[in-house]
Scaffold this active site. Sequence first.
Site, PDB file in Angstrom:
ATOM      1  N   LYS A 176       0.838  -1.214   0.000  1.00  0.00           N
ATOM      2  CA  LYS A 176       0.000   0.000   0.000  1.00  0.00           C
ATOM      3  C   LYS A 176       0.859   1.245   0.000  1.00  0.00           C
ATOM      4  O   LYS A 176       0.550   2.233  -0.672  1.00  0.00           O
ATOM      5  CB  LYS A 176      -0.913  -0.004   1.227  1.00  0.00           C
ATOM      6  CG  LYS A 176      -2.119  -0.900   1.018  1.00  0.00           C
ATOM      7  CD  LYS A 176      -3.423  -0.168   1.238  1.00  0.00           C
ATOM      8  CE  LYS A 176      -4.499  -0.766   0.387  1.00  0.00           C
ATOM      9  NZ  LYS A 176      -5.835  -0.735   0.960  1.00  0.00           N
ATOM     10  N   ASP A 248      -6.535  -3.934   7.050  1.00  0.00           N
ATOM     11  CA  ASP A 248      -6.709  -5.382   7.121  1.00  0.00           C
ATOM     12  C   ASP A 248      -6.683  -5.958   8.539  1.00  0.00           C
ATOM     13  O   ASP A 248      -6.121  -7.035   8.782  1.00  0.00           O
ATOM     14  CB  ASP A 248      -5.693  -6.094   6.204  1.00  0.00           C
ATOM     15  CG  ASP A 248      -6.124  -5.999   4.730  1.00  0.00           C
ATOM     16  OD1 ASP A 248      -7.157  -5.356   4.456  1.00  0.00           O
ATOM     17  OD2 ASP A 248      -5.438  -6.566   3.857  1.00  0.00           O
ATOM     18  N   ASP A 271     -10.057  -0.121   4.501  1.00  0.00           N
ATOM     19  CA  ASP A 271     -11.017  -1.184   4.148  1.00  0.00           C
ATOM     20  C   ASP A 271     -12.443  -0.687   4.329  1.00  0.00           C
ATOM     21  O   ASP A 271     -13.348  -1.105   3.600  1.00  0.00           O
ATOM     22  CB  ASP A 271     -10.800  -2.421   5.022  1.00  0.00           C
ATOM     23  CG  ASP A 271      -9.352  -2.831   5.011  1.00  0.00           C
ATOM     24  OD1 ASP A 271      -8.827  -3.064   3.929  1.00  0.00           O
ATOM     25  OD2 ASP A 271      -8.731  -2.864   6.096  1.00  0.00           O
TER      26      ASP A 271
HETATM   27  P1  NAI Z   1     -15.131  -8.900   6.401  1.00  0.00           P
HETATM   28  O1  NAI Z   1     -14.530 -10.148   6.896  1.00  0.00           O
HETATM   29  O2  NAI Z   1     -15.221  -7.726   7.303  1.00  0.00           O
HETATM   30  O3  NAI Z   1     -16.621  -9.188   5.870  1.00  0.00           O
HETATM   31  C1  NAI Z   1     -17.002 -10.298   5.113  1.00  0.00           C
HETATM   32  C2  NAI Z   1     -18.502 -10.413   5.196  1.00  0.00           C
HETATM   33  O4  NAI Z   1     -18.949 -11.446   4.318  1.00  0.00           O
HETATM   34  C3  NAI Z   1     -19.031 -10.754   6.572  1.00  0.00           C
HETATM   35  O5  NAI Z   1     -20.138  -9.964   6.867  1.00  0.00           O
HETATM   36  C4  NAI Z   1     -19.466 -12.199   6.427  1.00  0.00           C
HETATM   37  O6  NAI Z   1     -20.576 -12.513   7.278  1.00  0.00           O
HETATM   38  C5  NAI Z   1     -19.904 -12.223   4.989  1.00  0.00           C
HETATM   39  N1  NAI Z   1     -19.965 -13.576   4.465  1.00  0.00           N
HETATM   40  C6  NAI Z   1     -19.074 -14.570   4.591  1.00  0.00           C
HETATM   41  N2  NAI Z   1     -19.537 -15.693   4.009  1.00  0.00           N
HETATM   42  C7  NAI Z   1     -20.747 -15.391   3.528  1.00  0.00           C
HETATM   43  C8  NAI Z   1     -21.731 -16.137   2.826  1.00  0.00           C
HETATM   44  N3  NAI Z   1     -21.551 -17.422   2.539  1.00  0.00           N
HETATM   45  N4  NAI Z   1     -22.860 -15.515   2.466  1.00  0.00           N
HETATM   46  C9  NAI Z   1     -23.054 -14.217   2.758  1.00  0.00           C
HETATM   47  N5  NAI Z   1     -22.156 -13.468   3.405  1.00  0.00           N
HETATM   48  C10 NAI Z   1     -21.015 -14.053   3.785  1.00  0.00           C
HETATM   49  O7  NAI Z   1     -14.346  -8.517   5.102  1.00  0.00           O
HETATM   50  P2  NAI Z   1     -14.355  -7.125   4.312  1.00  0.00           P
HETATM   51  O8  NAI Z   1     -13.280  -6.247   4.789  1.00  0.00           O
HETATM   52  O9  NAI Z   1     -15.708  -6.555   4.320  1.00  0.00           O
HETATM   53  O10 NAI Z   1     -13.937  -7.609   2.867  1.00  0.00           O
HETATM   54  C11 NAI Z   1     -14.790  -8.448   2.102  1.00  0.00           C
HETATM   55  C12 NAI Z   1     -14.194  -8.603   0.720  1.00  0.00           C
HETATM   56  O11 NAI Z   1     -14.195  -7.351   0.052  1.00  0.00           O
HETATM   57  C13 NAI Z   1     -12.751  -9.100   0.709  1.00  0.00           C
HETATM   58  O12 NAI Z   1     -12.594 -10.038  -0.327  1.00  0.00           O
HETATM   59  C14 NAI Z   1     -11.965  -7.881   0.379  1.00  0.00           C
HETATM   60  O13 NAI Z   1     -10.784  -8.174  -0.316  1.00  0.00           O
HETATM   61  C15 NAI Z   1     -12.927  -7.136  -0.506  1.00  0.00           C
HETATM   62  N6  NAI Z   1     -12.636  -5.729  -0.555  1.00  0.00           N
HETATM   63  C16 NAI Z   1     -12.619  -5.132  -1.780  1.00  0.00           C
HETATM   64  C17 NAI Z   1     -12.257  -3.832  -1.914  1.00  0.00           C
HETATM   65  C18 NAI Z   1     -12.282  -3.208  -3.251  1.00  0.00           C
HETATM   66  O14 NAI Z   1     -12.717  -3.796  -4.181  1.00  0.00           O
HETATM   67  N7  NAI Z   1     -11.862  -1.993  -3.413  1.00  0.00           N
HETATM   68  C19 NAI Z   1     -11.827  -3.061  -0.753  1.00  0.00           C
HETATM   69  C20 NAI Z   1     -11.975  -3.749   0.514  1.00  0.00           C
HETATM   70  C21 NAI Z   1     -12.352  -5.047   0.587  1.00  0.00           C
END
Ligand code: NAI
Length: 553
Positions: A176, A248, A271
């Site tokens: 980053k 993260d 994030d």
């Molecule tokens: P987090 O761990 O805080 O949240 C993940 C969420 O997904 C949780 O609410 C969880 O309950 C839910 N989840 C997990 N399995 C599930 C299922 N089977 N059905 C429905 N919901 C489910 O993670 P965060 O920070 O929110 O990141 C999530 C994703 O977004 C990651 O892959 C991350 O890399 C991506 N991301 C993308 C960005 C971008 O495109 N600019 C920036 C930040 C994150």
Amino acid sequence: MSPPHTTVADPSVPLPHGEELLHDPILNKGTAFTRSERRALGLEGLLPPHVHRLEEQVARVMDNYRNKQTDLERYIHLVSLQDRNETLFYRVVVDHIEEMMPIIYTPTVGQACQQWGHLFRRPRGLYVAWPDRGRIEAILRNWPHPDVRVIVVTDGERILGLGDQGVGGMGIPVGKLSLYTACAGIDPARTLPVMLDVGTENEGYLRDPLYMGVRQKRVRGKEFDAFVAEFVEGVRRVFPRALLQFEDFGNQNAFRLLEQWRGKVCSFNDDIQGTAAVTLAGLYSSLRLTGKTLRDQKLLFLGAGEAGIGIGDLVVSAMVDEGATLEEARRRCWFVDSHGLVVKSRTGLAEHKLRFAHDAPPAPDFHSALEALSPTAIVGVSTVPRSFDQRVIETLSRMNERPIVFALSNPTSKSECTAEDAYRWSGGRAIFASGSPFPTCHLDGRTFVPGQGNNSYIFPGVGLGVVACQARLVTDRMFSAAARTLASLVLPSDLDLGRIFPALTRIREVSAHIGEAVAEVAFQEGLAGVPRPADVGGMVRAAMWHPVYREYV
Ligand code: NAI
């Protein structure tokens, strides 16, 4: 006109000589040291005789780079270059930003984090480990550059969508901060990557003899908070002008840390807030294609974690700016998590989900929620690959002339759908963006360029604006301003191809504009640490470091 900002070392400190100079990546110029510099700085005989220009050195790096067989090898090649010669590294990255962004950041950096202990060559950044508690300030003082302006800190618990990477999470702050420099000209000598190593839950790493972190389960609760507090207080004393970016952390810590520190120190969580701003910018651009307003939108999220809730909060505040009430705006954002639709009747919901738990019948899965709610946009932030399947995209396309599909989970292997699937299943009508890059698609004689909702469009520019005006805090209004600015820079020719973000090749210009918008907000909110100049844009641009060699002699 003043020369470009290239001074990466403290000019009051005498230059090292000879081999020491060649081994200082900030000062080293390799074969580009001139004859007079070689004579004056004790380098004669230590380098092959021919003096190369920076452009020629770039050509050599690129020859080697293109000969590498895998992206991971390309990553190692670039990081090794960064360890030897930062100016050359940044010249290479800036000149090839579209090609290199997926190598120095997602998705390749994820692989590097997973193999950190096996790939390790030289340390970079500062490791602050649980056994160091009580002595963190002294450790911060070991950092060789005194005037740090941007710190990215992680504890490695939620790396991209890859889960707990323990100490290997250090790849993320390193990557980053490289983007802060490449995309927005933050002086590399003023950046500091930090790993707060409090252990890992990852059994594989705990069993791996080459694992390099603290070998214990994660420290949690009050002890964890006290450790982070000692670190933040240390930063305040040792680097009082630094912007602190939390990165993260697991979501059970990320929201709390953000709330605890955002009003006290110049800090933000990318994030949560950076993702929100880039996604809001994507929505604004999509509206230029659909001709609708933000208040007309209904968003259905898959995933209710840091990214999802962060986006929801910023979208709500933007709708309120457009005249919606808070309640109306919140009812335009719906979330499905691993237990189904987030609704009021559910028990045991995490604190950060409560404000989006609406009074509505439950729905067990994403598709039933989709049918019940008829959203205009779906946003995937779940880390569940392929969860936007053909049925989901076809249903959304039945409901909307131009369905908005943001599949943001990283890395590519976690994306909720591919760009090609979204275009194909929607009959070419989807407005698509992803977290990790997808290639251009050709479908029925048409060309589609998928947008990448890359946080790199936002955080480097926000950091630049904050650093340039020495803002005391980072506010939500700064992120909204960044989102509006980013969307305004998308060209009609981008939109014609379906691309809802500007080309990455324009990233330094984009960051300069965002920096200016952010600094303007800081001046308006009384948060700037310097008087407002007549030309805020000029002040921001003058603060940008450029990867060109400084003349030493
Ligand atoms: P987090 O761990 O805080 O949240 C993940 C969420 O997904 C949780 O609410 C969880 O309950 C839910 N989840 C997990 N399995 C599930 C299922 N089977 N059905 C429905 N919901 C489910 O993670 P965060 O920070 O929110 O990141 C999530 C994703 O977004 C990651 O892959 C991350 O890399 C991506 N991301 C993308 C960005 C971008 O495109 N600019 C920036 C930040 C994150």
